[in-house]
Design an enzyme around this catalytic site. Structure first.
Site, PDB file in Angstrom:
ATOM      1  N   TYR A   1      36.309  30.609  -9.598  1.00  0.00           N
ATOM      2  CA  TYR A   1      36.323  29.433 -10.472  1.00  0.00           C
ATOM      3  C   TYR A   1      36.723  29.862 -11.872  1.00  0.00           C
ATOM      4  O   TYR A   1      36.099  30.752 -12.463  1.00  0.00           O
ATOM      5  CB  TYR A   1      34.913  28.828 -10.470  1.00  0.00           C
ATOM      6  CG  TYR A   1      34.755  27.538 -11.222  1.00  0.00           C
ATOM      7  CD1 TYR A   1      35.581  26.448 -10.962  1.00  0.00           C
ATOM      8  CD2 TYR A   1      33.755  27.393 -12.179  1.00  0.00           C
ATOM      9  CE1 TYR A   1      35.421  25.257 -11.646  1.00  0.00           C
ATOM     10  CE2 TYR A   1      33.584  26.206 -12.866  1.00  0.00           C
ATOM     11  CZ  TYR A   1      34.423  25.136 -12.593  1.00  0.00           C
ATOM     12  OH  TYR A   1      34.256  23.954 -13.263  1.00  0.00           O
TER      13      TYR A   1
ATOM     14  N   ALA B   1      27.921  46.107  -1.771  1.00  0.00           N
ATOM     15  CA  ALA B   1      26.873  45.433  -2.533  1.00  0.00           C
ATOM     16  C   ALA B   1      27.397  45.012  -3.901  1.00  0.00           C
ATOM     17  O   ALA B   1      28.170  45.728  -4.521  1.00  0.00           O
ATOM     18  CB  ALA B   1      25.688  46.363  -2.708  1.00  0.00           C
TER      19      ALA B   1
ATOM     20  N   ARG C   1       0.803  -1.235   0.000  1.00  0.00           N
ATOM     21  CA  ARG C   1       0.000   0.000   0.000  1.00  0.00           C
ATOM     22  C   ARG C   1       0.831   1.278   0.000  1.00  0.00           C
ATOM     23  O   ARG C   1       0.284   2.377  -0.090  1.00  0.00           O
ATOM     24  CB  ARG C   1      -0.963  -0.005   1.202  1.00  0.00           C
ATOM     25  CG  ARG C   1      -2.157  -0.916   0.981  1.00  0.00           C
ATOM     26  CD  ARG C   1      -3.177  -0.746   2.091  1.00  0.00           C
ATOM     27  NE  ARG C   1      -2.777  -1.441   3.309  1.00  0.00           N
ATOM     28  CZ  ARG C   1      -3.112  -1.057   4.534  1.00  0.00           C
ATOM     29  NH1 ARG C   1      -3.820   0.046   4.713  1.00  0.00           N
ATOM     30  NH2 ARG C   1      -2.744  -1.755   5.583  1.00  0.00           N
TER      31      ARG C   1
END
Ligand code: UD1
Ligand code: MG
Length: 453
Positions: A382, A375, A13
């Site tokens: 990378y 900001a 079930r």
């Protein structure tokens, strides 16, 4: 004692390809809950009967203290225990647990074990409003005389509301004998473990019963609906424990702990927070609404504002993180740090009192104290193949919209002008700026729309 865990059933079930006992409750497989409880009883051995789903279950739970017995095909609960029987130590009693009954408690099992002693058969039973489907406890006076499965029961027996939870303790030598004499002459053509009760009575072995401390302890999982119901029970219990320990929860029904959450004093948690793995919150920590914390450590007095996500990271004391901050694995923030909205940090070590208040990506970086990151600052960590480190020393000021092309170092007290693309180290205490010179053209005329002639 010996502990046998029945986990061979297929859980039809659940409508899932995953073996039933591998479905998760509170972030942990059902079987892991049962094994944690089994281990807490310090048994002589734990024997798991598996079958449906093949080797997936023993592979997922491999551990030195577990022994496995394969049941294939699955011919009933009695047949299941038979598979483990040869491994059981006759000198101690045997406790039978179900792999899909995850919340049974240590205390309830200790009481059952005490009832059984060394020579009695002890059944864990409960009274329920709707007993349909369960084995009924048939008594003559107070004495238990047998269990009758629902499918084999007549109307009078079906009216009995005391049911078999399936959990029992039996003297092992006798258990083996009773198992050997089981037949499958019943409605389901199965070898019922429950038939050992009548065998015990016939042998003059006392059959006793005990109740669980709470009704939900003996609930099993047969469907996703029941899994979700038990999840709520587990979460409610965890929330209650936290509140009893002094944690303020805005709403105990809107908190999910999938692992362990350890809180200091006077911690406050707003609604819809999720805690996964091992999370520790220091004294006076406040967690805003909709935060997700996974394997995280948060220092005393720190506030996480709403929608903050912390994964594999630590934050010092008196810091302010979020709203909408994302701290990824390997990030370690010092005391009094501020990380604001839409700032992502990965593998960044940030010392005390430094700030990155808006829209930044800081990855593979070591940042000193009292650094201000403007900001839009990005560490370009990378190059498409390898990751490189950015180092920013104490008291540096990184102007807005700066790109730090790693590997690169910003010296102590250096200032980077807004918009700088830093490709070489910035010396200490100087202003470094890379920016096209601003010019204004005096003769310039804005184009005007031609009128059709
Ligand atoms: C069983 C009991 C019933 C009790 C109920 C409680 C028997 C005959 N009946 O019924 O009295 O009220 O549990 O939920 O014992 N399992 C195996 N191999 C098998 C069959 C089952 O390992 O061949 C395992 C299942 O995975 C499960 C447990 O045993 O964990 C119980 O099996 P289930 O089919 O749910 O038994 P019920 O018919 O519900
Ligand atoms: Mg069942």
């Amino acid at each position: 004692m010996n502990i046998v865990v029945l986990a061979a059933g297929m859980g039809k079930r659940m409508n899932s390809d995953l073996p039933k006992v591998m479905h998760r409750l509170g972030g942990k497989p059902l079987l892991a809950h049962v094994l944690d409880c089994a281990r807490s009883l310090m048994p002589n051995g734990i024997f798991i009967v598996y079958g449906h789903g093949g080797e997936q279950v023993p592979e997922a739970f491999a551990a030195a203290d577990l022994k496995w017995a394969k049941q294939d095909p699955q011919l009933g609960t009695g047949h299941a225990v038979m598979q483990a029987a040869p491994m059981l130590d006759d000198s101690v009693p045997t406790l039978v647990l179900y792999g899909d009954v995850p919340l049974v408690s240590h205390e309830t099992l200790m009481r059952l074990q005490a009832k059984a002693g060394s020579a009695r058969l002890a059944l864990l039973t409960v009274e329920v409003d709707d007993p349909s489907g369960y084995g009924r406890i048939v008594r003559e006076g107070e004495r238990i005389v047998r269990i009758v499965e629902h499918k084999d029961a007549d109307d009078a027996t079906r009216k009995i509301r005391e049911i078999n939870t399936g959990i029992l303790v039996a003297p092992t030598g006798a258990l083996k004998r009773w198992l050997g004499a089981l037949s499958n002459d019943n409605a389901q053509r199965e070898y019922y473990l429950t038939d050992i009760i009548a065998a015990a009575v016939a042998d003059g072995v006392a059959v006793v019963s005990s109740r669980p401390l709470a009704e939900w302890e003996t609930r099993g999982v047969n469907s996703k609906v029941q899994l979700a119901e038990l999840e709520r029970v587990l979460q409610r219990n965890q929330a209650r424990q936290l509140m009893e320990a002094g944690v303020t929860l805005a709403d105990p029904a809107r908190l999910d702990i999938r692992g362990s959450l350890v809180c200091g004093r006077d911690v406050e948690i707003d609604i819809n927070c999720v805690f996964e793995g091992n999370v520790r919150l220091g004294d006076g920590v406040r967690i805003g609404a909709n935060c997700v914390l996974r394997n995280a450590q948060i220092g005393a007095g720190t506030e996480l504002l709403p929608f903050t996500h912390v994964d594999g990271a630590s934050v010092g004391a008196q810091a302010r993180i979020g709203p909408y901050a994302r701290l990824r694995p390997g990030t370690e923030l010092g005391d009094h740090t501020h990380v604001g909205n839409f700032v992502e940090m990965k593998n960044a070590k940030v010392a005390a009192q430094s700030k990155a208040n808006h829209l930044a990506y800081i990855g593979d970086a070591v940042i000193g104290q009292r650094v201000n990151i403007g900001a839009g600052t990005i560490t370009c960590n990378y190059d498409g193949v390898n990751k490189h480190q950015t180092v920013i020393e104490d008291d540096a000021f990184i102007g807005s919209d700066t790109q730090l092309v790693a590997p690169v170092r910003v010296g102590r007290g250096a200032t980077l002008g807004a918009g700088t693309t830093l490709t070489r180290d910035a010396p200490a205490d100087q202003l470094t700026v890379s920016r096209a010179k601003q010019l204004s053209i005096t003769s310039w005329k804005r184009p005007v729309k031609k009128t059709p002639s």
